[in-house]
Write an enzyme that holds these catalytic residues in place. Structure first.
Site, short mmCIF file in Angstrom:
data_model
loop_
_atom_site.label_atom_id
_atom_site.label_comp_id
_atom_site.label_asym_id
_atom_site.label_seq_id
_atom_site.Cartn_x
_atom_site.Cartn_y
_atom_site.Cartn_z
N TRP A 187 0.80 -1.22 0.00
CA TRP A 187 0.00 0.00 0.00
C TRP A 187 0.84 1.28 0.00
O TRP A 187 0.28 2.37 -0.12
CB TRP A 187 -0.89 0.00 1.26
CG TRP A 187 -0.17 -0.49 2.49
CD1 TRP A 187 -0.22 -1.76 3.00
CD2 TRP A 187 0.74 0.23 3.33
NE1 TRP A 187 0.60 -1.86 4.10
CE2 TRP A 187 1.20 -0.65 4.32
CE3 TRP A 187 1.22 1.54 3.33
CZ2 TRP A 187 2.11 -0.28 5.31
CZ3 TRP A 187 2.14 1.93 4.30
CH2 TRP A 187 2.57 1.01 5.28
N ASN A 188 2.17 1.18 0.15
CA ASN A 188 2.92 2.43 0.33
C ASN A 188 3.14 3.20 -0.97
O ASN A 188 3.12 4.42 -0.98
CB ASN A 188 4.23 2.20 1.09
CG ASN A 188 5.12 1.18 0.45
OD1 ASN A 188 4.67 0.32 -0.31
ND2 ASN A 188 6.40 1.23 0.76
N SER A 217 6.72 -7.12 3.35
CA SER A 217 7.55 -7.37 4.52
C SER A 217 8.36 -8.67 4.39
O SER A 217 7.99 -9.56 3.62
CB SER A 217 6.67 -7.45 5.77
OG SER A 217 5.80 -8.55 5.66
N GLU A 255 11.22 -7.96 -2.98
CA GLU A 255 11.66 -6.64 -2.49
C GLU A 255 11.10 -6.50 -1.10
O GLU A 255 9.91 -6.21 -0.93
CB GLU A 255 11.10 -5.53 -3.38
CG GLU A 255 11.44 -5.63 -4.84
CD GLU A 255 12.87 -5.30 -5.14
OE1 GLU A 255 13.61 -4.93 -4.21
OE2 GLU A 255 13.26 -5.43 -6.31
N LEU A 256 11.92 -6.68 -0.07
CA LEU A 256 11.39 -6.79 1.29
C LEU A 256 11.78 -5.58 2.13
O LEU A 256 12.00 -4.51 1.61
CB LEU A 256 11.84 -8.12 1.89
CG LEU A 256 11.55 -9.34 0.99
CD1 LEU A 256 12.04 -10.61 1.62
CD2 LEU A 256 10.08 -9.44 0.62
N CYS A 280 10.56 1.56 1.96
CA CYS A 280 11.52 0.52 2.37
C CYS A 280 12.95 1.05 2.38
O CYS A 280 13.80 0.49 3.07
CB CYS A 280 11.38 -0.71 1.48
SG CYS A 280 11.38 -0.30 -0.26
N GLU A 284 12.13 -2.60 11.54
CA GLU A 284 11.94 -1.51 10.58
C GLU A 284 10.79 -0.61 11.07
O GLU A 284 9.65 -1.08 11.20
CB GLU A 284 11.57 -2.11 9.23
CG GLU A 284 11.36 -1.10 8.14
CD GLU A 284 11.03 -1.74 6.79
OE1 GLU A 284 10.47 -2.84 6.78
OE2 GLU A 284 11.32 -1.11 5.77
N GLU A 327 14.58 -4.98 -9.72
CA GLU A 327 13.62 -4.30 -10.58
C GLU A 327 14.30 -3.03 -11.05
O GLU A 327 15.14 -2.47 -10.36
CB GLU A 327 12.36 -3.96 -9.79
CG GLU A 327 11.67 -5.22 -9.28
CD GLU A 327 10.32 -4.95 -8.64
OE1 GLU A 327 10.25 -4.13 -7.73
OE2 GLU A 327 9.35 -5.58 -9.08
P1 NAD Z 1 2.07 -7.21 6.21
O1 NAD Z 1 3.41 -7.79 6.33
O2 NAD Z 1 0.93 -8.05 6.65
O3 NAD Z 1 1.73 -6.80 4.70
C1 NAD Z 1 2.66 -6.23 3.81
C2 NAD Z 1 2.03 -6.32 2.42
O4 NAD Z 1 1.97 -7.69 2.01
C3 NAD Z 1 0.57 -5.84 2.37
O5 NAD Z 1 0.38 -5.15 1.15
C4 NAD Z 1 -0.27 -7.10 2.41
O6 NAD Z 1 -1.49 -6.97 1.69
C5 NAD Z 1 0.62 -8.10 1.72
N1 NAD Z 1 0.46 -9.46 2.22
C6 NAD Z 1 0.35 -9.86 3.50
N2 NAD Z 1 0.28 -11.21 3.58
C7 NAD Z 1 0.33 -11.66 2.30
C8 NAD Z 1 0.32 -12.95 1.72
N3 NAD Z 1 0.29 -14.06 2.46
N4 NAD Z 1 0.39 -13.04 0.37
C9 NAD Z 1 0.48 -11.94 -0.41
N5 NAD Z 1 0.52 -10.68 0.08
C10 NAD Z 1 0.45 -10.55 1.42
O7 NAD Z 1 1.99 -5.92 7.08
P2 NAD Z 1 1.66 -4.39 6.90
O8 NAD Z 1 1.11 -3.93 8.19
O9 NAD Z 1 0.85 -4.09 5.68
O10 NAD Z 1 3.11 -3.79 6.75
C11 NAD Z 1 4.01 -4.05 7.81
C12 NAD Z 1 5.39 -4.10 7.38
O11 NAD Z 1 5.53 -4.52 6.03
C13 NAD Z 1 6.04 -2.74 7.40
O12 NAD Z 1 6.46 -2.45 8.69
C14 NAD Z 1 7.17 -2.92 6.47
O13 NAD Z 1 8.24 -3.50 7.15
C15 NAD Z 1 6.67 -3.91 5.47
N6 NAD Z 1 6.30 -3.30 4.19
C16 NAD Z 1 7.28 -3.17 3.28
C17 NAD Z 1 7.01 -2.57 2.08
C18 NAD Z 1 8.09 -2.39 1.06
O14 NAD Z 1 8.00 -1.49 0.25
N7 NAD Z 1 9.11 -3.25 1.03
C19 NAD Z 1 5.72 -2.11 1.81
C20 NAD Z 1 4.71 -2.28 2.78
C21 NAD Z 1 5.02 -2.89 3.97
#
Ligand code: NAD
Length: 479
Positions: free
Chosen positions: A153-154, A231, A252-253, A286, A383, A460
């Site tokens: 979502w970011n 994540s 990309e984590l 990230c 993070e 990417e």
């Molecule tokens: P989260 O880890 O649950 O979700 C991160 C993203 O992954 C969300 O868009 C979610 O819809 C998706 N997701 C979750 N479980 C999934 C699955 N099993 N299969 C496919 N997609 C899935 O948590 P969150 O609260 O949305 O974000 C928390 C942490 O995630 C942040 O603190 C950050 O560390 C990380 N994050 C990283 C990025 C990045 O650009 N690398 C972007 C968003 C979040």
């Protein structure tokens, strides 16, 4: 209900449809809590239809010339540029970032399509010197097949654009599950591609229960490549699923970017750049600069100046042109800020800026700086993914480099210095996919972007971003 959501939101086999599952996910404006839309969850049948469509379209799309594929991407880029100002408020309403950031992001998505359109024309193979007279030994670059893509979502336009652009340019087709929290931007990208002439089924957009959708798609024999941004824990799960089918992944984590500020840095420039860097998307990036590792001689002046500058940043609704930083995207980020700051302070950190809500209502958190944070604090390894900066001293170059490399992440790292020798040492010794010296710009579309260690693997952007969706096929032709 926002009028932009009037059409059904799933895009499968070239048609917009309601989700067959029958339930919805509510999308809210993080600045107000107002309900913006209900996103339908895809049923298993919807997902199977999307998979079948991507398989059928692959046979058509991979046979198009690179010139034809590039033309579709370029036209979609033009349409995105024309529509950017209209689309930007939607992204701001869903995600919270400022209007200027949202518009810039759509323009960046357009630039990404343009880049991959051009790169599609350079998917060159090679011919090597043959071992036998009259023989040809060739490497042909071929698309891998239908791709399952998952984006967070970011950056709801920029991240889908990277995956869709690279895959389509290579001749792959895509089933993408963008974040259910910010659906409008990926829908807008799909609409631009459709209007540009993309064949039905070449791109399918689905929403649903994330783990159910990803498990179903990745386990399908149709999918030949997995790409995920999000994540580290979720990335690990998806990599395990992909391993069952021996499918390549691009992951990309997370990150926890160190910033080495050396005694010889230009103090004012370092502070001004760091304000911009941390304000961007309210730190929900990230590559956001997070652990400021500051040399003894400049430490006090830097943290004092940075904290003062943070207090000046205008925080408010992204739609208000005066706002320099918008709302955090969801309540989870607000909770994380509260917990991480409280823990850092309880462990002896000095709170020099922020550390609290900026307004009683909405997800507004002040830019925050905690200095002298011990390594035992959670924020020094988790993070923050929000507007939180941790500051710590160092004395020698070796100490600074060791602290920069302390964590298992390796996405982005930065340094502020006027010394070419120091810049070279940072470039050589810091373990990160991208390094910025006197800048935080490390994810430009012409350059490879991606991390090491827990930050993931694969790239990417750059030519690497195209090759990620291709495999080199060797053809040995003896006459
Ligand atoms: P989260 O880890 O649950 O979700 C991160 C993203 O992954 C969300 O868009 C979610 O819809 C998706 N997701 C979750 N479980 C999934 C699955 N099993 N299969 C496919 N997609 C899935 O948590 P969150 O609260 O949305 O974000 C928390 C942490 O995630 C942040 O603190 C950050 O560390 C990380 N994050 C990283 C990025 C990045 O650009 N690398 C972007 C968003 C979040």
């Amino acid at each position: 209900m926002n009028t932009a959501y009037k059409k059904p939101l799933l895009f499968i086999a070239g048609e917009w449809r309601e989700g067959g599952e029958g339930t919805c996910i509510t999308v809210r404006n993080p600045a107000t809590g107002e309900v913006l839309a209900e996103v339908p969850r895809a049923s298993r049948q919807d997902l199977d239809d999307a998979l079948a469509a991507s398989a059928a379209a692959f046979e058509i799309w991979r046979r198009k010339s690179a010139i034809d594929r590039a033309a579709v991407l370029r036209r979609a880029a033009e349409l995105l540029r024309e529509r950017a100002a209209l689309l930007a408020p939607l992204m701001t309403l869903e995600q919270g970032k400022t209007l200027a950031e949202s518009e810039f992001e759509f323009l960046h998505a357009a630039e990404t399509f343009d880049w991959y359109a051009a790169e599609a024309l350079r998917a060159n193979g090679r011919v090597m010197p043959a071992r036998l007279p009259g023989a040809r030994q060739m490497v042909l670059m071929e698309p891998l097949g239908p791709v399952a893509a998952f984006t967070p979502w970011n950056f709801p336009a920029a991240l889908p654009a990277r995956k869709i652009g690279g895959a389509l340019a290579a001749g792959c087709t895509v089933v993408i599950k963008p974040s259910e929290e910010t659906p409008a931007s990926a829908i807008a990208l799909a609409q631009a591609l459709v209007d540009a002439g993309l064949p039905a089924g070449a791109l399918n957009v689905v929403f649903g229960v994330p783990a159910e959708v990803s498990t179903h798609l990745i386990r399908s024999n149709i999918i030949r490549k997995v790409t995920f941004t999000g994540s580290t824990p979720v990335g690990r799960q998806l990599a395990l699923l992909a391993a069952e089918g021996v499918k390549p992944c691009t992951l990309e984590l997370g990150g926890h970017a160190p910033v080495l500020v050396f005694d010889d840095a230009d103090l004012d420039k370092a502070i001004a750049t760091s304000i911009q860097g941390k304000t961007r998307n309210a730190g929900q990036v990230c590559t956001s600069p997070t652990r400021f590792i500051v040399q003894d001689g400049i430490y006090d002046a830097f943290v004092r100046g940075y904290a003062e500058a943070m207090d000046q940043v205008v925080i408010g609704p992204g739609l208000d042109p005066k706002s320099q930083m918008g709302a955090l995207a969801n309540e989870r980020r607000m909770d994380a800020m509260e917990e991480l700051v409280a823990d850092a302070v309880a462990q002896g950190g000095r709170l020099l800026a922020g550390g609290r809500r900026a307004q009683p209502k909405g997800n507004f958190w002040r830019l925050s700086l905690v200095a002298d944070v011990p390594d035992s604090a959670n924020a020094m390894r988790v993070e923050p993914f929000g507007p939180l900066v941790l500051a710590k001293r160092f004395s020698t170059l070796e100490d600074g480099l060791a602290e920069a490399n302390r964590l298992p992440y390796g996405l982005a790292a930065y340094a502020f210095t006027r010394s070419a020798a120091t810049a070279v040492a940072v470039g050589d010794e810091v373990q990160a996919g991208g390094i910025g010296i006197n800048t935080f710009a490390v994810s430009q579309i012409e350059a490879p972007f991606g991390g090491l260690k827990d930050s993931g693997y694969g790239k990417e952007g750059g030519h690497e971003g195209l090759e990620a969706y291709m495999h080199p096929k060797y053809v040995h032709h003896v006459t």
